[in-house]
Scaffold this active site. Structure first.
Site, PDB file in Angstrom:
ATOM      1  N   PHE A  51       6.797   9.132  -4.802  1.00 42.25           N
ATOM      2  CA  PHE A  51       7.669   9.145  -5.992  1.00 42.25           C
ATOM      3  C   PHE A  51       9.135   9.332  -5.615  1.00 42.25           C
ATOM      4  O   PHE A  51       9.854  10.142  -6.224  1.00 42.25           O
ATOM      5  CB  PHE A  51       7.257  10.254  -6.970  1.00 42.25           C
ATOM      6  CG  PHE A  51       5.990  10.011  -7.735  1.00 42.25           C
ATOM      7  CD1 PHE A  51       5.332   8.778  -7.712  1.00 42.25           C
ATOM      8  CD2 PHE A  51       5.437  11.028  -8.515  1.00 42.25           C
ATOM      9  CE1 PHE A  51       4.160   8.578  -8.430  1.00 42.25           C
ATOM     10  CE2 PHE A  51       4.272  10.835  -9.240  1.00 42.25           C
ATOM     11  CZ  PHE A  51       3.630   9.613  -9.192  1.00 42.25           C
ATOM     12  N   ASN A  91      -4.416   2.289  -9.808  1.00 40.65           N
ATOM     13  CA  ASN A  91      -3.434   2.594  -8.775  1.00 40.65           C
ATOM     14  C   ASN A  91      -4.010   2.209  -7.401  1.00 40.65           C
ATOM     15  O   ASN A  91      -5.077   1.589  -7.320  1.00 40.65           O
ATOM     16  CB  ASN A  91      -3.086   4.084  -8.854  1.00 40.65           C
ATOM     17  CG  ASN A  91      -1.625   4.341  -8.514  1.00 40.65           C
ATOM     18  OD1 ASN A  91      -1.131   3.857  -7.492  1.00 40.65           O
ATOM     19  ND2 ASN A  91      -0.930   5.082  -9.358  1.00 40.65           N
ATOM     20  N   GLY A  99      -4.768  -6.027  -6.151  1.00 38.88           N
ATOM     21  CA  GLY A  99      -5.169  -7.161  -5.340  1.00 38.88           C
ATOM     22  C   GLY A  99      -5.015  -8.521  -5.974  1.00 38.88           C
ATOM     23  O   GLY A  99      -5.519  -9.509  -5.441  1.00 38.88           O
ATOM     24  N   LYS A 126      -2.570   5.510 -16.504  1.00 46.07           N
ATOM     25  CA  LYS A 126      -2.901   4.748 -15.284  1.00 46.07           C
ATOM     26  C   LYS A 126      -3.792   5.586 -14.388  1.00 46.07           C
ATOM     27  O   LYS A 126      -3.421   6.695 -13.988  1.00 46.07           O
ATOM     28  CB  LYS A 126      -1.621   4.354 -14.550  1.00 46.07           C
ATOM     29  CG  LYS A 126      -1.881   3.498 -13.311  1.00 46.07           C
ATOM     30  CD  LYS A 126      -0.611   2.881 -12.791  1.00 46.07           C
ATOM     31  CE  LYS A 126      -0.833   2.072 -11.531  1.00 46.07           C
ATOM     32  NZ  LYS A 126       0.408   1.479 -11.041  1.00 46.07           N
ATOM     33  N   ASN A 133       1.009   2.685   1.376  1.00 44.86           N
ATOM     34  CA  ASN A 133       2.259   3.406   1.121  1.00 44.86           C
ATOM     35  C   ASN A 133       1.978   4.870   0.849  1.00 44.86           C
ATOM     36  O   ASN A 133       0.951   5.233   0.289  1.00 44.86           O
ATOM     37  CB  ASN A 133       3.047   2.747  -0.027  1.00 44.86           C
ATOM     38  CG  ASN A 133       2.744   3.363  -1.383  1.00 44.86           C
ATOM     39  OD1 ASN A 133       3.309   4.401  -1.761  1.00 44.86           O
ATOM     40  ND2 ASN A 133       1.813   2.747  -2.113  1.00 44.86           N
ATOM     41  N   ARG A 134       2.920   5.684   1.315  1.00 42.79           N
ATOM     42  CA  ARG A 134       2.905   7.103   0.943  1.00 42.79           C
ATOM     43  C   ARG A 134       4.343   7.501   0.568  1.00 42.79           C
ATOM     44  O   ARG A 134       4.902   8.452   1.091  1.00 42.79           O
ATOM     45  CB  ARG A 134       2.345   7.985   2.073  1.00 42.79           C
ATOM     46  CG  ARG A 134       2.965   7.782   3.444  1.00 42.79           C
ATOM     47  CD  ARG A 134       2.505   8.859   4.437  1.00 42.79           C
ATOM     48  NE  ARG A 134       3.060   8.684   5.754  1.00 42.79           N
ATOM     49  CZ  ARG A 134       2.536   7.974   6.746  1.00 42.79           C
ATOM     50  NH1 ARG A 134       1.392   7.341   6.567  1.00 42.79           N
ATOM     51  NH2 ARG A 134       3.148   7.885   7.916  1.00 42.79           N
ATOM     52  N   ASP A 168      10.324  -1.419  -8.919  1.00 43.31           N
ATOM     53  CA  ASP A 168      11.644  -1.115  -9.500  1.00 43.31           C
ATOM     54  C   ASP A 168      11.609   0.319 -10.033  1.00 43.31           C
ATOM     55  O   ASP A 168      11.558   0.548 -11.235  1.00 43.31           O
ATOM     56  CB  ASP A 168      11.948  -2.130 -10.610  1.00 43.31           C
ATOM     57  CG  ASP A 168      13.364  -1.991 -11.143  1.00 43.31           C
ATOM     58  OD1 ASP A 168      14.165  -1.236 -10.546  1.00 43.31           O
ATOM     59  OD2 ASP A 168      13.675  -2.638 -12.163  1.00 43.31           O
ATOM     60  N   SER A 173      -1.306   8.632  -8.611  1.00 45.42           N
ATOM     61  CA  SER A 173      -0.724   8.419  -7.282  1.00 45.42           C
ATOM     62  C   SER A 173      -1.387   9.354  -6.287  1.00 45.42           C
ATOM     63  O   SER A 173      -1.508  10.554  -6.547  1.00 45.42           O
ATOM     64  CB  SER A 173       0.780   8.692  -7.307  1.00 45.42           C
ATOM     65  OG  SER A 173       1.234   8.784  -5.972  1.00 45.42           O
ATOM     66  N   ASN A 220      -0.082  10.199  -3.546  1.00 48.40           N
ATOM     67  CA  ASN A 220       0.955  10.715  -2.658  1.00 48.40           C
ATOM     68  C   ASN A 220       1.713  11.930  -3.194  1.00 48.40           C
ATOM     69  O   ASN A 220       2.679  12.370  -2.587  1.00 48.40           O
ATOM     70  CB  ASN A 220       1.934   9.585  -2.316  1.00 48.40           C
ATOM     71  CG  ASN A 220       1.222   8.423  -1.648  1.00 48.40           C
ATOM     72  OD1 ASN A 220       0.426   8.631  -0.729  1.00 48.40           O
ATOM     73  ND2 ASN A 220       1.448   7.215  -2.122  1.00 48.40           N
ATOM     74  N   THR A 221       1.294  12.453  -4.336  1.00 40.08           N
ATOM     75  CA  THR A 221       1.816  13.728  -4.832  1.00 40.08           C
ATOM     76  C   THR A 221       0.618  14.671  -4.879  1.00 40.08           C
ATOM     77  O   THR A 221      -0.292  14.464  -5.687  1.00 40.08           O
ATOM     78  CB  THR A 221       2.450  13.564  -6.233  1.00 40.08           C
ATOM     79  OG1 THR A 221       3.574  12.688  -6.122  1.00 40.08           O
ATOM     80  CG2 THR A 221       2.922  14.910  -6.792  1.00 40.08           C
TER      81      THR A 221
HETATM   82  C1  LIG Z   1       5.106   0.461  -2.212  1.00 36.22           C
HETATM   83  C2  LIG Z   1       4.341   0.784  -3.449  1.00 36.22           C
HETATM   84  C3  LIG Z   1       4.837   1.740  -4.320  1.00 36.22           C
HETATM   85  C4  LIG Z   1       4.132   2.040  -5.490  1.00 36.22           C
HETATM   86  N1  LIG Z   1       4.650   2.970  -6.339  1.00 36.22           N
HETATM   87  C5  LIG Z   1       4.004   3.229  -7.503  1.00 36.22           C
HETATM   88  C6  LIG Z   1       4.556   4.125  -8.446  1.00 36.22           C
HETATM   89  O1  LIG Z   1       5.636   4.683  -8.257  1.00 36.22           O
HETATM   90  N2  LIG Z   1       3.851   4.368  -9.574  1.00 36.22           N
HETATM   91  C7  LIG Z   1       2.654   3.762  -9.849  1.00 36.22           C
HETATM   92  O2  LIG Z   1       2.072   3.988 -10.909  1.00 36.22           O
HETATM   93  N3  LIG Z   1       2.122   2.879  -8.979  1.00 36.22           N
HETATM   94  C8  LIG Z   1       2.772   2.599  -7.833  1.00 36.22           C
HETATM   95  N4  LIG Z   1       2.233   1.700  -6.955  1.00 36.22           N
HETATM   96  C9  LIG Z   1       0.913   1.093  -7.257  1.00 36.22           C
HETATM   97  C10 LIG Z   1       1.043  -0.279  -7.921  1.00 36.22           C
HETATM   98  O3  LIG Z   1       1.685  -0.183  -9.167  1.00 36.22           O
HETATM   99  C11 LIG Z   1      -0.349  -0.911  -8.122  1.00 36.22           C
HETATM  100  O4  LIG Z   1      -1.080  -0.098  -9.010  1.00 36.22           O
HETATM  101  C12 LIG Z   1      -1.136  -1.040  -6.820  1.00 36.22           C
HETATM  102  O5  LIG Z   1      -0.279  -1.367  -5.744  1.00 36.22           O
HETATM  103  C13 LIG Z   1      -2.232  -2.099  -6.911  1.00 36.22           C
HETATM  104  O6  LIG Z   1      -1.693  -3.371  -7.200  1.00 36.22           O
HETATM  105  P1  LIG Z   1      -1.389  -4.474  -6.036  1.00 36.22           P
HETATM  106  O7  LIG Z   1      -2.617  -4.571  -5.190  1.00 36.22           O
HETATM  107  O8  LIG Z   1      -1.072  -5.734  -6.780  1.00 36.22           O
HETATM  108  O9  LIG Z   1      -0.213  -3.964  -5.289  1.00 36.22           O
HETATM  109  C14 LIG Z   1       2.908   1.384  -5.776  1.00 36.22           C
HETATM  110  C15 LIG Z   1       2.418   0.415  -4.887  1.00 36.22           C
HETATM  111  C16 LIG Z   1       3.112   0.105  -3.735  1.00 36.22           C
HETATM  112  C17 LIG Z   1       2.567  -0.941  -2.809  1.00 36.22           C
END
Ligand SMILES: Cc1cc2nc3c(=O)[nH]c(=O)nc-3n(C[C@H](O)[C@H](O)[C@H](O)COP(=O)(O)O)c2cc1C
Length: 357
Positions: free
Chosen positions: A114, A249, A299, A220, A110-111, A64, A174, A176-177
């Site tokens: 932001f 992350n 995970g 984070k 994902n890439r 979100d 992240s 991706n930045t």
């Molecule tokens: C599509 C996608 C977008 C994400 N965007 C952000 C983000 O904007 N900021 C952030 O701190 N982490 C972001 N994350 C990372 C998640 O918050 C989380 O740290 C990471 O996916 C590991 O948790 P999971 O294995 O349960 O997904 C993103 C992850 C995914 C899959």
């Protein structure tokens, strides 16, 4: 099967980013007051950062990004919802495709970069909320900001959004930045967290009344850290006066994967991240020794996964990727399984199990 579960089932058939957009649309259309929220087992209550969490299972940042649906997500049973990452200016993110489902691995790459509507829109959405559940706001820097501007971006977002959220997460992890993760280095991180705590003092330490609204600051971090980097982060965090650390992350590492999109660039999340992120969590717990509250992410797809993070030192957990594979019913299942784990091991509350390896 309810309407939302049916919607979630259909949405899972779509390509990844279209599915995400459709989910947000569906959630905006559903009145959160109509979704049922079952009271949580008291054994799952957690007090952390001065906040009372009804349960320890949170929605991780990235789902979100513009704080459009935190109340609807809380109604799915999450104990807290983290919105963002939000940057000062709106930005489109990277070109599509930029989100890939790795079905055979229970993972996502994902890439996104932001993509978000900027801090003014997030602020407007947070102001329009009807209900109070615990909501964190995750902040970052615009892609075209560098050097001192990059740090000012965090200060800007903090000033605009901290008064509207229950806690603020400073995201320096992240992949991706370009260059963002360099903020995890000792000098940069010391500067950044100093500016964050100063910004907080200016906002909330002016009058006793404002002080009562002072917001916890969390950092984070990435899972891709060697032991020297973890030592440095632990030192800086301990000295900084912030309240929490989110581990972790997505990873730029590529453990063996079986799916078609395994070689895409970006951050890997989901099942293959469980072990490495829990390992870094345990390492940080060892270094910080209870000085800072930890949130375990990466995970989590079952009560056993969440419990492993708690035994490794997390007081709270978050998830995102597993939601895309299992749908919203997952949250209730994880909570039920967590209670069973506590019962099996003779703990009368979740907090008793934190860090018991
Ligand atoms: C599509 C996608 C977008 C994400 N965007 C952000 C983000 O904007 N900021 C952030 O701190 N982490 C972001 N994350 C990372 C998640 O918050 C989380 O740290 C990471 O996916 C590991 O948790 P999971 O294995 O349960 O997904 C993103 C992850 C995914 C899959």
């Amino acid at each position: 099967m309810g309407l939302v579960d049916l919607g979630a089932g259909l949405i899972r058939q779509l390509p990844a980013e279209a599915a995400h957009r459709a989910t947000l649309k569906l959630l905006r259309a559903v009145n959160p007051l109509l979704l049922s929220a079952v009271p949580d087992d008291p054994r799952l209550h957690v007090n952390a950062f001065g906040l009372n969490f009804p349960n320890p299972v949170g929605l991780a940042a990235g789902f979100d990004k513009n704080a459009q649906v935190p109340d609807a997500m809380a109604k799915f049973g999450f104990g807290f919802v983290e919105c963002g990452t939000v940057t000062p200016k709106p930005q489109a993110g990277n070109p599509r495709p930029r989100l890939f489902r790795l079905g055979r691995d229970g993972a996502v790459i994902n890439r996104m970069g932001f993509n978000n509507d900027g801090s003014a829109v997030a602020a407007r959405n947070l102001r329009a909320r009807k209900r109070r559940g615990i909501v964190g706001i995750n902040i970052g820097a615009n892609k075209d900001s560098t050097g001192a501007d990059r740090i000012s971006d965090y200060a800007w977002c903090f000033a605009e959004l901290a008064p509207l959220a229950d806690y603020v997460t400073v995201n320096v992890s992240s992949p991706n930045t370009p260059g963002l993760r360099g903020l995890q280095n000792r000098d940069e991180l010391t500067k950044l967290l100093g500016i964050m705590t100063n910004a907080r003092a200016q906002l909330f330490d002016t009058t006793p009344q404002a002080h009562g609204m002072r917001k916890p600051i969390l950092l984070k971090i990435a899972p891709d850290l060697d032991s020297h980097a973890m030592d440095e982060i632990a030192d800086v965090v301990r000295a900084s006066g912030i309240e929490g650390l989110i581990v972790s992350n997505t990873t730029i590492g590529r453990p063996p994967l079986r799916s078609r999109h395994a070689d895409e660039a970006g951050g890997l999340s989901g099942k293959p991240l469980l072990e490495p992120s829990t390992r870094v969590l345990a390492e940080m717990h060892q270094r910080l020794n209870g000085a800072i509250t930890l949130i375990g992410v990466g995970g989590v797809a079952s009560g056993a996964d969440a419990y492993a993070k708690i035994r490794a030192g997390a007081s709270l957990v978050q998830l995102y990727t597993a939601l895309a594979f299992h749908g919203p019913g997952l949250v209730t299942r994880i909570k039920r399984e967590l209670v069973a784990c506590l019962q099996r091991d003779g703990f009368s509350s979740l907090s008793e199990a934190v860090g018991k390896r």
